[in-house]
Design an enzyme around this catalytic site. Structure first.
Site, PDB file in Angstrom:
ATOM      1  NE  ARG A 160      -2.053  -1.407   3.526  1.00 26.70           N
ATOM      2  CZ  ARG A 160      -2.246  -2.647   3.969  1.00 26.70           C
ATOM      3  NH1 ARG A 160      -3.240  -3.369   3.513  1.00 26.70           N
ATOM      4  NH2 ARG A 160      -1.460  -3.149   4.890  1.00 26.70           N
ATOM      5  CG  ASP A 180       6.564  -6.506  -2.360  1.00 23.35           C
ATOM      6  OD1 ASP A 180       6.470  -7.710  -2.006  1.00 23.35           O
ATOM      7  OD2 ASP A 180       5.845  -5.614  -1.900  1.00 23.35           O
ATOM      8  CG  ASN A 216       9.140 -10.399   8.002  1.00 29.39           C
ATOM      9  OD1 ASN A 216      10.328 -10.413   7.679  1.00 29.39           O
ATOM     10  ND2 ASN A 216       8.172 -10.256   7.115  1.00 29.39           N
ATOM     11  CB  ALA A 241       9.081   0.313   7.077  1.00 27.57           C
ATOM     12  NE  ARG A 242       6.218  -1.320  13.076  1.00 22.33           N
ATOM     13  CZ  ARG A 242       5.343  -0.349  12.826  1.00 22.33           C
ATOM     14  NH1 ARG A 242       5.746   0.783  12.292  1.00 22.33           N
ATOM     15  NH2 ARG A 242       4.066  -0.494  13.109  1.00 22.33           N
ATOM     16  CG  ASP A 267       8.274   8.242  11.366  1.00 19.11           C
ATOM     17  OD1 ASP A 267       8.299   9.315  12.010  1.00 19.11           O
ATOM     18  OD2 ASP A 267       7.289   7.481  11.343  1.00 19.11           O
ATOM     19  CD  GLU A 272       9.639   4.105  17.580  1.00 20.34           C
ATOM     20  OE1 GLU A 272       8.449   3.984  17.921  1.00 20.34           O
ATOM     21  OE2 GLU A 272      10.011   4.061  16.401  1.00 20.34           O
ATOM     22  CG  HIS A 299       6.568   5.396  15.071  1.00 14.80           C
ATOM     23  ND1 HIS A 299       6.874   4.126  15.502  1.00 14.80           N
ATOM     24  CD2 HIS A 299       5.672   5.225  14.057  1.00 14.80           C
ATOM     25  CE1 HIS A 299       6.188   3.246  14.795  1.00 14.80           C
ATOM     26  NE2 HIS A 299       5.447   3.891  13.910  1.00 14.80           N
TER      27      HIS A 299
HETATM   28  P1  NAI Z   1       1.573  -3.654   3.119  1.00 15.79           P
HETATM   29  O1  NAI Z   1       1.354  -4.969   3.773  1.00 15.79           O
HETATM   30  O2  NAI Z   1       0.513  -3.084   2.266  1.00 15.79           O
HETATM   31  O3  NAI Z   1       2.917  -3.701   2.250  1.00 15.79           O
HETATM   32  C1  NAI Z   1       4.084  -4.322   2.685  1.00 15.79           C
HETATM   33  C2  NAI Z   1       4.740  -4.948   1.474  1.00 15.79           C
HETATM   34  O4  NAI Z   1       6.007  -5.479   1.893  1.00 15.79           O
HETATM   35  C3  NAI Z   1       3.938  -6.125   0.875  1.00 15.79           C
HETATM   36  O5  NAI Z   1       3.678  -5.882  -0.493  1.00 15.79           O
HETATM   37  C4  NAI Z   1       4.843  -7.327   1.084  1.00 15.79           C
HETATM   38  O6  NAI Z   1       4.768  -8.264   0.022  1.00 15.79           O
HETATM   39  C5  NAI Z   1       6.211  -6.667   1.140  1.00 15.79           C
HETATM   40  N1  NAI Z   1       7.246  -7.490   1.748  1.00 15.79           N
HETATM   41  C6  NAI Z   1       7.110  -8.476   2.675  1.00 15.79           C
HETATM   42  N2  NAI Z   1       8.314  -9.006   2.935  1.00 15.79           N
HETATM   43  C7  NAI Z   1       9.212  -8.356   2.148  1.00 15.79           C
HETATM   44  C8  NAI Z   1      10.605  -8.468   1.978  1.00 15.79           C
HETATM   45  N3  NAI Z   1      11.327  -9.382   2.642  1.00 15.79           N
HETATM   46  N4  NAI Z   1      11.212  -7.638   1.109  1.00 15.79           N
HETATM   47  C9  NAI Z   1      10.498  -6.721   0.408  1.00 15.79           C
HETATM   48  N5  NAI Z   1       9.153  -6.586   0.518  1.00 15.79           N
HETATM   49  C10 NAI Z   1       8.532  -7.394   1.394  1.00 15.79           C
HETATM   50  O7  NAI Z   1       1.963  -2.650   4.321  1.00 15.79           O
HETATM   51  P2  NAI Z   1       1.897  -1.063   4.302  1.00 15.79           P
HETATM   52  O8  NAI Z   1       0.594  -0.610   4.811  1.00 15.79           O
HETATM   53  O9  NAI Z   1       2.373  -0.591   2.987  1.00 15.79           O
HETATM   54  O10 NAI Z   1       2.987  -0.737   5.432  1.00 15.79           O
HETATM   55  C11 NAI Z   1       4.364  -0.867   5.139  1.00 15.79           C
HETATM   56  C12 NAI Z   1       5.221  -0.611   6.380  1.00 15.79           C
HETATM   57  O11 NAI Z   1       4.973   0.690   6.913  1.00 15.79           O
HETATM   58  C13 NAI Z   1       4.988  -1.585   7.537  1.00 15.79           C
HETATM   59  O12 NAI Z   1       6.262  -1.913   8.087  1.00 15.79           O
HETATM   60  C14 NAI Z   1       4.246  -0.770   8.557  1.00 15.79           C
HETATM   61  O13 NAI Z   1       4.458  -1.238   9.859  1.00 15.79           O
HETATM   62  C15 NAI Z   1       4.869   0.600   8.325  1.00 15.79           C
HETATM   63  N6  NAI Z   1       4.046   1.704   8.787  1.00 15.79           N
HETATM   64  C16 NAI Z   1       4.658   2.743   9.415  1.00 15.79           C
HETATM   65  C17 NAI Z   1       3.926   3.809   9.878  1.00 15.79           C
HETATM   66  C18 NAI Z   1       4.583   4.979  10.513  1.00 15.79           C
HETATM   67  O14 NAI Z   1       3.915   5.781  11.146  1.00 15.79           O
HETATM   68  N7  NAI Z   1       5.879   5.161  10.365  1.00 15.79           N
HETATM   69  C19 NAI Z   1       2.463   3.818   9.752  1.00 15.79           C
HETATM   70  C20 NAI Z   1       1.921   2.727   8.968  1.00 15.79           C
HETATM   71  C21 NAI Z   1       2.699   1.699   8.531  1.00 15.79           C
END
Ligand code: NAI
Length: 336
Positions: A160, A180, A216, A241-242, A267, A272, A299
């Site tokens: 996303r 990805d 993960n 991301a994380r 971020d 934290e 964050h």
């Molecule tokens: P999402 O689930 O839509 O997208 C994550 C993508 O990472 C998926 O397409 C998945 O196939 C891919 N992925 C999984 N393992 C992978 C790997 N080893 N190498 C490359 N790609 C891999 O998640 P979304 O909503 O896009 O969130 C992404 C990240 O952003 C998450 O880590 C989430 O925790 C973080 N996040 C951070 C926020 C913040 O405030 N800083 C707020 C919301 C999300």
């Protein structure tokens, strides 16, 4: 205590104080038990045992608390990530879990873009240095500084947020690489990026690497000493991301001090608020060698006034649907 209400929904903690918005969405037949704490040890067993559903913001949820959720039909996290939730223990207890996947997609993508553009334009370095310029004002251009359509941005995780980042990068003319393994063949054609099948290739070819995958077992330490060494000299790294993806601050400091890494924007950190570390001290003290090259935000990439309302409304709606229909939308079904 009896309130005459049909359901009890627990909320562990909340960034915005009073759970009034949740109450409005959940309705009059729901009593909210607001724990107002991120400290799992403070959750009293008898309060946990009354809950029909539990909403979690920043608290950790482990086996000890889960053992007391004897009535609970579902646990819902306000946010996207769920590394603090013991999914195995929930699974053993037969309690389904859902996250809140989409409330802040635009905000995190905007935040990442702001970081990419400002570091690529060396904005903070110019700002930090310009304070000291008393003559030759305009001649102090920092080099190298490439045009955006000559630079390559590597997006790790094109889900996303990663996709929203790709869409935002396109009008600037950046060449965009994406890695990805979870996206189907052709995703790159539909979205518009060049797919790399190996992370090392993305690292070696990108001027800017931006991380958008989950934390993960596979991704932890993705940009540790080894990953950082694979980057192009002079690369920029952005992590919204994380923190676990760049879990080695010694390696990050080394890469920044040596100049191998031009700049980083972060971020999310493993701990934290952050603990003491020489890199963070240099950042706090605005040490000259790091001026404008390390940007840290607390964050809050997800946050806008609108996203906060959406996050709370969506999480509460998920619980309401669960109570009404027994179905948990956005359920995470992966086995830990
Ligand atoms: P999402 O689930 O839509 O997208 C994550 C993508 O990472 C998926 O397409 C998945 O196939 C891919 N992925 C999984 N393992 C992978 C790997 N080893 N190498 C490359 N790609 C891999 O998640 P979304 O909503 O896009 O969130 C992404 C990240 O952003 C998450 O880590 C989430 O925790 C973080 N996040 C951070 C926020 C913040 O405030 N800083 C707020 C919301 C999300």
């Amino acid at each position: 205590m009896t309130t005459g209400r049909t359901y009890v929904v627990g909320i562990t903690d909340h960034m915005i104080g009073k759970p009034d918005l949740e109450a409005a969405v959940l309705g009059d037949d729901v009593e909210i038990d607001f724990f107002a704490s991120t400290d799992e040890a403070s959750f009293a067993p008898d309060r946990l045992a009354r809950l029909d559903a539990l909403m979690v913001w920043g608290a950790r949820l482990g086996a000890a608390s889960i053992a007391h959720l004897t009535r609970c039909k579902g646990v819902v996290r306000y946010g996207v990530g769920y590394e603090k939730i013991d999914l195995a223990a929930l699974g053993r207890a037969g309690i389904p879990f859902a996250n809140n996947p989409d409330y802040g997609t635009e905000e995190v993508a905007d935040h990442a873009l702001a970081m990419i553009l400002s570091l690529h334009r060396r904005l903070f370095e110019h700002d930090a240095r310009a304070r000291g310029y008393t003559s030759g004002w305009q001649v102090h251009s920092l080099k190298p500084l490439s045009r955006s359509n000559r630079a390559t941005v590597g997006v790790v995780g094109v889900g996303r947020i990663g996709t929203a980042v790709v869409n935002r990068l396109k009008p600037f003319g950046f060449h965009i690489l994406g890695y990805d393994p979870g996206q189907p063949p052709g995703h790159e054609k539909a979205v518009g990026y060049e797919r790399t099948d190996r992370l090392e290739e993305l690292f070696a070819r990108s001027d800017v690497v931006t991380l958008h995958c989950p934390a993960n077992g596979e991704t932890r330490g993705l940009l540790g000493a080894e990953g950082l060494a694979q980057l192009k000299p002079g690369a920029i790294v952005v992590n919204t991301a994380r923190g676990e993806l760049i879990d080695d601050l010694d390696a990050l400091e080394h890469a920044l001090r040596s100049g191998h890494l031009a700049a980083a924007a972060i971020d999310t950190l493993v701990t934290e608020p952050p603990q003491d570390h020489s890199l963070l001290t240099a950042w706090r003290d605005r040490e000259d060698w790091l001026a404008g090259r390390l940007v840290i935000t607390p964050h809050n990439a997800f946050y806008s006034d609108h996203a906060a309302v959406e996050m709370r409304t969506n999480a509460a709606k998920t619980v309401r649907i669960l109570l009404d229909e027994g179905r948990l939308r956005n359920q995470i079904t992966e086995t830990p």
